[in-house]
Design a protein around this motif. Structure first.
Motif, PDB file in Angstrom:
ATOM      1  N   PHE A  17       0.828  -1.203   0.000  1.00  0.00           N
ATOM      2  CA  PHE A  17       0.000   0.000   0.000  1.00  0.00           C
ATOM      3  C   PHE A  17       0.864   1.256   0.000  1.00  0.00           C
ATOM      4  CE2 PHE A  17      -2.152   3.178   2.828  1.00  0.00           C
ATOM      5  CZ  PHE A  17      -3.049   3.638   1.878  1.00  0.00           C
ATOM      6  N   MET A  18       1.867   1.298   0.881  1.00  0.00           N
ATOM      7  CA  MET A  18       2.712   2.487   0.974  1.00  0.00           C
ATOM      8  C   MET A  18       3.593   2.667  -0.262  1.00  0.00           C
ATOM      9  SD  MET A  18       1.881   4.269   3.522  1.00  0.00           S
ATOM     10  CE  MET A  18       3.221   5.468   3.461  1.00  0.00           C
ATOM     11  N   SER A  19       3.813   1.589  -1.020  1.00  0.00           N
ATOM     12  CA  SER A  19       4.651   1.719  -2.218  1.00  0.00           C
ATOM     13  C   SER A  19       3.989   2.591  -3.287  1.00  0.00           C
ATOM     14  CB  SER A  19       4.979   0.337  -2.785  1.00  0.00           C
ATOM     15  OG  SER A  19       3.836  -0.241  -3.399  1.00  0.00           O
ATOM     16  N   VAL A  20       2.662   2.765  -3.200  1.00  0.00           N
ATOM     17  CA  VAL A  20       1.953   3.614  -4.163  1.00  0.00           C
ATOM     18  C   VAL A  20       1.318   4.833  -3.485  1.00  0.00           C
ATOM     19  CG1 VAL A  20       1.495   1.755  -5.809  1.00  0.00           C
ATOM     20  CG2 VAL A  20      -0.135   2.199  -3.973  1.00  0.00           C
ATOM     21  N   ALA A  21       1.612   5.030  -2.198  1.00  0.00           N
ATOM     22  CA  ALA A  21       1.039   6.178  -1.478  1.00  0.00           C
ATOM     23  C   ALA A  21       1.464   7.472  -2.163  1.00  0.00           C
ATOM     24  CB  ALA A  21       1.508   6.168  -0.027  1.00  0.00           C
ATOM     25  N   GLY A  22       0.497   8.337  -2.394  1.00  0.00           N
ATOM     26  CA  GLY A  22       0.753   9.606  -3.061  1.00  0.00           C
ATOM     27  C   GLY A  22       0.255   9.650  -4.491  1.00  0.00           C
ATOM     28  N   MET A  23       0.081   8.476  -5.100  1.00  0.00           N
ATOM     29  CA  MET A  23      -0.477   8.428  -6.455  1.00  0.00           C
ATOM     30  C   MET A  23      -1.961   8.791  -6.420  1.00  0.00           C
ATOM     31  SD  MET A  23       0.829   5.042  -8.467  1.00  0.00           S
ATOM     32  CE  MET A  23       2.551   4.705  -8.801  1.00  0.00           C
ATOM     33  N   ALA A  24      -2.435   9.359  -7.510  1.00  0.00           N
ATOM     34  CA  ALA A  24      -3.868   9.607  -7.653  1.00  0.00           C
ATOM     35  C   ALA A  24      -4.590   8.266  -7.768  1.00  0.00           C
ATOM     36  CB  ALA A  24      -4.137  10.467  -8.875  1.00  0.00           C
ATOM     37  N   LEU A  25      -5.882   8.246  -7.431  1.00  0.00           N
ATOM     38  CA  LEU A  25      -6.649   6.997  -7.398  1.00  0.00           C
ATOM     39  C   LEU A  25      -6.612   6.230  -8.714  1.00  0.00           C
ATOM     40  CD1 LEU A  25      -9.818   8.164  -5.413  1.00  0.00           C
ATOM     41  CD2 LEU A  25      -7.958   6.723  -4.582  1.00  0.00           C
ATOM     42  N   GLU A  26      -6.963   6.880  -9.806  1.00  0.00           N
ATOM     43  CA  GLU A  26      -7.001   6.189 -11.093  1.00  0.00           C
ATOM     44  C   GLU A  26      -5.611   5.729 -11.519  1.00  0.00           C
ATOM     45  OE1 GLU A  26      -9.297   7.881 -14.256  1.00  0.00           O
ATOM     46  OE2 GLU A  26     -10.792   8.687 -12.883  1.00  0.00           O
ATOM     47  N   GLN A  27      -4.613   6.551 -11.230  1.00  0.00           N
ATOM     48  CA  GLN A  27      -3.232   6.188 -11.561  1.00  0.00           C
ATOM     49  C   GLN A  27      -2.811   4.945 -10.786  1.00  0.00           C
ATOM     50  OE1 GLN A  27      -0.505   9.413 -10.813  1.00  0.00           O
ATOM     51  NE2 GLN A  27       1.296   8.161 -11.214  1.00  0.00           N
ATOM     52  N   THR A  28      -3.245   4.852  -9.509  1.00  0.00           N
ATOM     53  CA  THR A  28      -2.912   3.699  -8.674  1.00  0.00           C
ATOM     54  C   THR A  28      -3.509   2.419  -9.251  1.00  0.00           C
ATOM     55  OG1 THR A  28      -2.871   5.107  -6.703  1.00  0.00           O
ATOM     56  CG2 THR A  28      -3.086   2.743  -6.344  1.00  0.00           C
TER      57      THR A  28
END
Length: 196
Positions: free
Chosen positions: A49-60
């Motif tokens: 989860f933290m590896s993608v923290a900060g990305m926008a929802l759709e981008q994630t």
């Protein structure tokens, strides 16, 4: 524990989730709720989860579809995740040392802003819940830029709106993608430690 830097800056850019507000455990539960509702077959632990923290929802979701060869329905995940988060938002607590630092920065006459990969209504509601609504004159969110973190766009836009050169700004972040974005923007940064 968050340790404020000794150096002074003209501008301070704060992330919201996990930096000003202790929301990350709730976000993780909300993501897993949304992913389960969409029958994605994907369940996140704290590290993933933290590896993608900060990305926008759709981008994630696009990232997960590509890296796991999935076809996750972004609309279902986002709807269910956001609904779960809103139903449990009373669990949000402020991260007191960071809020105190933000107040001291503003009291010193420095410019302060928020740059979050979240959606504007969610960011504003989170700031309200931690009693910081109206505190930050500048707030940039995922809707304001084409590319979210780790791209530098959010931070560069916040600096521009504050009228401060990037080199004179400090970014306060809890995610490594956010730190990467600050580096790319030519800004100093400080990491807020997180249990994950």
């Amino acid at each position: 524990m968050f340790i404020p830097p000794k150096k002074s800056y003209l501008g301070y850019i704060f992330d919201c989730d996990g930096t000003l507000a202790d929301t990350m455990p709730l976000h993780l539960r909300a993501w897993n709720y949304g992913l389960k509702a969409a029958n994605s077959g994907l369940e996140l632990d704290g590290h993933s989860f933290m590896s993608v923290a900060g990305m926008a929802l759709e981008q994630t979701i696009k990232h997960w579809n590509e890296t796991h060869s999935l076809q996750i329905d972004a609309e279902v995940v986002m709807r269910e995740k956001n609904d779960y988060f809103k139903r449990h938002h009373e669990e949000i607590d402020p991260i007191i040392p960071v809020l105190e630092f933000a107040r001291s920065c503003k009291a010193s006459g420095a410019a302060v802003s928020v740059a979050s990969g979240g959606e504007r209504p969610d960011v504003l509601e989170t700031l309200r819940l931690i009693c910081m609504d109206g505190f930050f004159p500048v707030i940039t969110t995922a809707e304001d830029v084409k590319h979210s973190k780790p791209a530098p766009d959010l931070f560069l836009l916040a600096a521009e709106k504050m009228g401060i050169a990037p080199a004179d700004c400090l970014v306060i972040e809890d995610s490594l993608l956010g730190i990467e974005a600050a580096d790319t923007a030519g800004m100093d940064s400080v990491l807020v430690p997180h249990p994950f």
